[in-house]
Enzyme design. Structure first.
Site, PDB file in Angstrom:
ATOM      1  N   CYS A 199      -5.030  -0.437  -7.037  1.00  0.00           N
ATOM      2  CA  CYS A 199      -3.866  -0.794  -6.205  1.00  0.00           C
ATOM      3  C   CYS A 199      -3.802  -2.283  -5.926  1.00  0.00           C
ATOM      4  O   CYS A 199      -2.743  -2.898  -6.040  1.00  0.00           O
ATOM      5  CB  CYS A 199      -3.866   0.013  -4.910  1.00  0.00           C
ATOM      6  SG  CYS A 199      -5.037  -0.528  -3.650  1.00  0.00           S
ATOM      7  N   GLU A 207      -6.744  -5.551   4.595  1.00  0.00           N
ATOM      8  CA  GLU A 207      -7.156  -4.253   4.075  1.00  0.00           C
ATOM      9  C   GLU A 207      -8.141  -4.424   2.918  1.00  0.00           C
ATOM     10  O   GLU A 207      -9.032  -3.602   2.728  1.00  0.00           O
ATOM     11  CB  GLU A 207      -5.948  -3.430   3.644  1.00  0.00           C
ATOM     12  CG  GLU A 207      -6.338  -1.983   3.339  1.00  0.00           C
ATOM     13  CD  GLU A 207      -5.154  -1.100   3.028  1.00  0.00           C
ATOM     14  OE1 GLU A 207      -4.256  -1.556   2.300  1.00  0.00           O
ATOM     15  OE2 GLU A 207      -5.137   0.043   3.506  1.00  0.00           O
ATOM     16  N   TYR A 212      -9.324   0.654  -5.027  1.00  0.00           N
ATOM     17  CA  TYR A 212      -8.931  -0.743  -4.794  1.00  0.00           C
ATOM     18  C   TYR A 212      -8.968  -1.564  -6.084  1.00  0.00           C
ATOM     19  O   TYR A 212      -8.334  -2.607  -6.163  1.00  0.00           O
ATOM     20  CB  TYR A 212      -9.834  -1.375  -3.733  1.00  0.00           C
ATOM     21  CG  TYR A 212      -9.418  -1.042  -2.314  1.00  0.00           C
ATOM     22  CD1 TYR A 212      -8.920   0.209  -1.991  1.00  0.00           C
ATOM     23  CD2 TYR A 212      -9.520  -1.991  -1.289  1.00  0.00           C
ATOM     24  CE1 TYR A 212      -8.538   0.508  -0.699  1.00  0.00           C
ATOM     25  CE2 TYR A 212      -9.139  -1.698   0.007  1.00  0.00           C
ATOM     26  CZ  TYR A 212      -8.652  -0.441   0.299  1.00  0.00           C
ATOM     27  OH  TYR A 212      -8.267  -0.148   1.579  1.00  0.00           O
ATOM     28  N   HIS A 250     -12.535   5.697  -2.798  1.00  0.00           N
ATOM     29  CA  HIS A 250     -11.533   4.744  -2.296  1.00  0.00           C
ATOM     30  C   HIS A 250     -11.887   3.310  -2.705  1.00  0.00           C
ATOM     31  O   HIS A 250     -11.003   2.472  -2.837  1.00  0.00           O
ATOM     32  CB  HIS A 250     -11.344   4.889  -0.784  1.00  0.00           C
ATOM     33  CG  HIS A 250      -9.928   4.583  -0.369  1.00  0.00           C
ATOM     34  ND1 HIS A 250      -8.845   5.224  -0.914  1.00  0.00           N
ATOM     35  CD2 HIS A 250      -9.418   3.664   0.473  1.00  0.00           C
ATOM     36  CE1 HIS A 250      -7.727   4.728  -0.399  1.00  0.00           C
ATOM     37  NE2 HIS A 250      -8.050   3.768   0.449  1.00  0.00           N
ATOM     38  N   CYS A 286       0.860  -1.179   0.000  1.00  0.00           N
ATOM     39  CA  CYS A 286       0.000   0.000   0.000  1.00  0.00           C
ATOM     40  C   CYS A 286       0.896   1.228   0.000  1.00  0.00           C
ATOM     41  O   CYS A 286       1.683   1.429   0.918  1.00  0.00           O
ATOM     42  CB  CYS A 286      -0.897  -0.018   1.240  1.00  0.00           C
ATOM     43  SG  CYS A 286      -1.660   1.562   1.586  1.00  0.00           S
ATOM     44  N   CYS A 307      -3.049   7.614  -1.810  1.00  0.00           N
ATOM     45  CA  CYS A 307      -4.369   7.716  -2.438  1.00  0.00           C
ATOM     46  C   CYS A 307      -5.439   8.253  -1.492  1.00  0.00           C
ATOM     47  O   CYS A 307      -6.418   8.846  -1.948  1.00  0.00           O
ATOM     48  CB  CYS A 307      -4.839   6.364  -2.946  1.00  0.00           C
ATOM     49  SG  CYS A 307      -3.540   5.232  -3.367  1.00  0.00           S
TER      50      CYS A 307
HETATM   51 FE1  SF4 Z   1      -3.255   1.939   0.030  1.00  0.00          FE
HETATM   52 FE2  SF4 Z   1      -4.701   1.041  -2.016  1.00  0.00          FE
HETATM   53 FE3  SF4 Z   1      -5.770   2.729  -0.235  1.00  0.00          FE
HETATM   54 FE4  SF4 Z   1      -3.877   3.521  -1.997  1.00  0.00          FE
HETATM   55  S1  SF4 Z   1      -5.957   2.800  -2.478  1.00  0.00           S
HETATM   56  S2  SF4 Z   1      -3.985   4.021   0.157  1.00  0.00           S
HETATM   57  S3  SF4 Z   1      -2.584   1.726  -2.079  1.00  0.00           S
HETATM   58  S4  SF4 Z   1      -5.082   0.640   0.131  1.00  0.00           S
HETATM   59 FE    FE Z   2      -6.661   1.417   2.136  1.00  0.00          FE
END
Ligand code: SF4
Ligand code: FE
Length: 491
Positions: free
Chosen positions: A300, A456, A297, A293, A100, A104
């Site tokens: 990422c 996560e 996902y 968000h 991670c 973001c």
């Molecule tokens: Fe982390 Fe993915 Fe959230 Fe970006 S979108 S902060 S990489 S969990």
């Molecule tokens: Fe996250």
């Protein structure tokens, strides 16, 4: 100021007076702490790739506020193409770090707060949107990393913020002054909090009139007076403290970071306030931030999934089984699952729309479907990776054994020689390479990186039930009933 280099970013953290606690003690030089540094390297990658001409088009973009070139992580999305590029950028970062990369949350907060403040002002005649634009211009001009802080501790989940026995269970205003507000409370499992220059705090649930003091959003510097962080530990994290343990760590270069962020009577000047008592807008900020968000996902986790699939394929190759049809089929299944997540990330982006404020919002239903799939598919991908890798990924002796000169064999063989002999696999593949890929998979599947790739995936950007509520709301069952009635001839 132009875009920061990776090194300038790391050095900029040293200038802050961020208060970090770990294992019951204050950590003064946290930038070089072996348990924290991999997570800093990860954020640094968002700066490094922006400097690389190969990735400049994806990583940088013209600011809608100033016309200057900015890092996409600080950008307000201006089109569905921007939304798609965001997901592509996140996949790239996942591929480069297998972790991670944290930046973001700020980007998603920028976009959610930008559009929400516009609508709050429209109704209440406040000037939160101007405050926010000024703040974001400062962030873009200085290429800052900002944490988007949403998740309150929540105490008794059956009670609203104002009904909690301890009012600090949700961040709230403790004092309203002429020049600003004083806030207290905390945010849990804050991704990249310590590695951020600033924070944007947002409410975590929809609120009623009684919750007015809890309906608050604002920005503050990470080292604001009264603010501190207690580091969240990860599975196998102390391996990073061992000497010469880069193989045992699995991914010694990069990692994620979460912390408990505490606000103890922090003063917020008026110009940094984006919501202050307009409780009916708390839900809008939550919904928009969570939507962005959940889209994230689909980028990422897909990038990290690419690395997991690659590692599983290497493990099979090193064992000499990569041509077995069962292995090939497992890799196909992993790819299918991973690309399905990517499809969702791209789909919710391509169906995005313009908000009243002018930036672009993702399709909420599809973003929630995206994240719902993320609560499942990485688990299956990890299961298949473990299946292919075999038990060695969790039973192999330590690097110290592989390096040991202690004699154990009747012909004078050392522990190191014995380990190297019995853990050799296919000819032409070094035992060390096999060790590296096994430990990497251990790290991804159940070590420190599993925080980012597994748990996560379940709880980040909201737990599965939160997406199901949104899917229920957006799913248009009434409309679907009508389709059926029309064709079935029901009046
Ligand atoms: Fe982390 Fe993915 Fe959230 Fe970006 S979108 S902060 S990489 S969990
Ligand atoms: Fe996250």
């Amino acid at each position: 100021m132009a875009l920061m280099t990776a090194n300038e970013y790391v050095e900029s953290l040293r200038k802050l007076n961020t208060r970090v606690y770990m294992f019951g003690e204050k950590i003064d030089n946290w930038v070089d702490h072996p348990m924290i540094r991999p997570s800093i390297n990860c954020v640094a990658m968002t700066y490094a790739l922006a400097q690389d001409p190969q990735y400049a088009e994806l990583m940088t973009v013209k600011s809608s506020l100033t016309g200057k070139t900015v890092n996409r992580f600080t950008h307000l999305h201006q089109s569905t193409e921007d939304l798609i590029n965001k997901v592509k950028m996140q996949r790239l970062l996942g591929q480069k770090t297998a972790s991670c990369f944290q930046r973001c949350v700020g980007m998603d907060a920028f976009n959610a707060v930008y559009s929400s403040t516009y609508e709050i002002d429209e109704k209440h005649g406040t000037h939160y949107h101007e405050n926010f634009k000024k703040f974001l211009t400062f962030v873009q001009d200085n290429d800052l990393t900002v944490d988007g802080a949403m998740t309150d501790p929540k105490g008794d989940r059956s009670k609203a913020p104002s009904q909690q026995a301890d009012p600090d269970m949700y961040v709230h205003v403790v004092e309203r002054r002429e020049d600003g507000i004083v806030v207290s409370g905390a945010k849990c499992h804050q991704t990249g909090s310590i590695n951020s220059h600033w924070h944007i705090f947002m409410p975590t649930i929809a609120m009623g009139e009684a919750d007015r003091d809890w309906a608050v959003s604002f920005a503050c510097p990470t080292d604001a007076e009264g603010m501190y962080m207690i580091y969240g530990r990860q599975s196998c994290d102390t391996r990073k403290l061992e000497e010469n343990a880069d193989i045992d760590v699995g991914n010694a270069k990069f990692g994620g970071q979460e912390a408990l962020v505490v606000l103890d009577h922090v003063f917020i000047p008026n110009e940094y306030i984006f919501l202050n008592g307009e409780y009916e807008f708390a839900g809008m900020i939550v919904e928009r931030f969570a939507g962005y968000h959940r889209q994230s996902y689909g980028g990422c986790k897909v990038g990290v999934g690419d690395v997991v699939i690659g590692a599983a394929a290497l493990a099979a190759e090193y064992n000499g089984v990569e041509k077995a049809s069962a292995v090939k089929d497992k890799l196909i299944e992993m790819t299918h699952l991973n690309e399905t997540l990517y499809c969702c990330g791209i789909a919710c982006s391509s169906q995005g729309f313009k908000t009243k404020a002018g930036n672009y919002q993702i399709d909420l239903l599809l973003a929630n479907v995206c994240k719902q799939n993320v609560t499942r598919f990485p688990y299956e991908i990890v299961r298949l990776a473990e299946d292919i890798a075999g038990g060695l990924m969790v039973t192999m002796p330590s690097q110290k054994d592989f390096d040991s000169d202690t004699v154990v064999g009747r012909n004078g063989e050392t522990i190191g020689e014995i380990c190297n002999k019995f853990f050799a696999a296919r000819e032409g593949v070094s035992t060390e390479d096999r060790q590296r890929i096994m430990r990497f998979l251990e790290n991804m599947c159940l070590g420190a990186a599993a925080v980012g790739y597994r748990t996560e995936s379940m709880h980040g950007a909201g737990s599965p039930q939160a997406q199901r509520i949104m899917i229920a709301r957006q799913g248009n069952i009434q409309g679907k009933k009508q389709f059926a009635k029309d064709i079935a001839g029901i009046q």
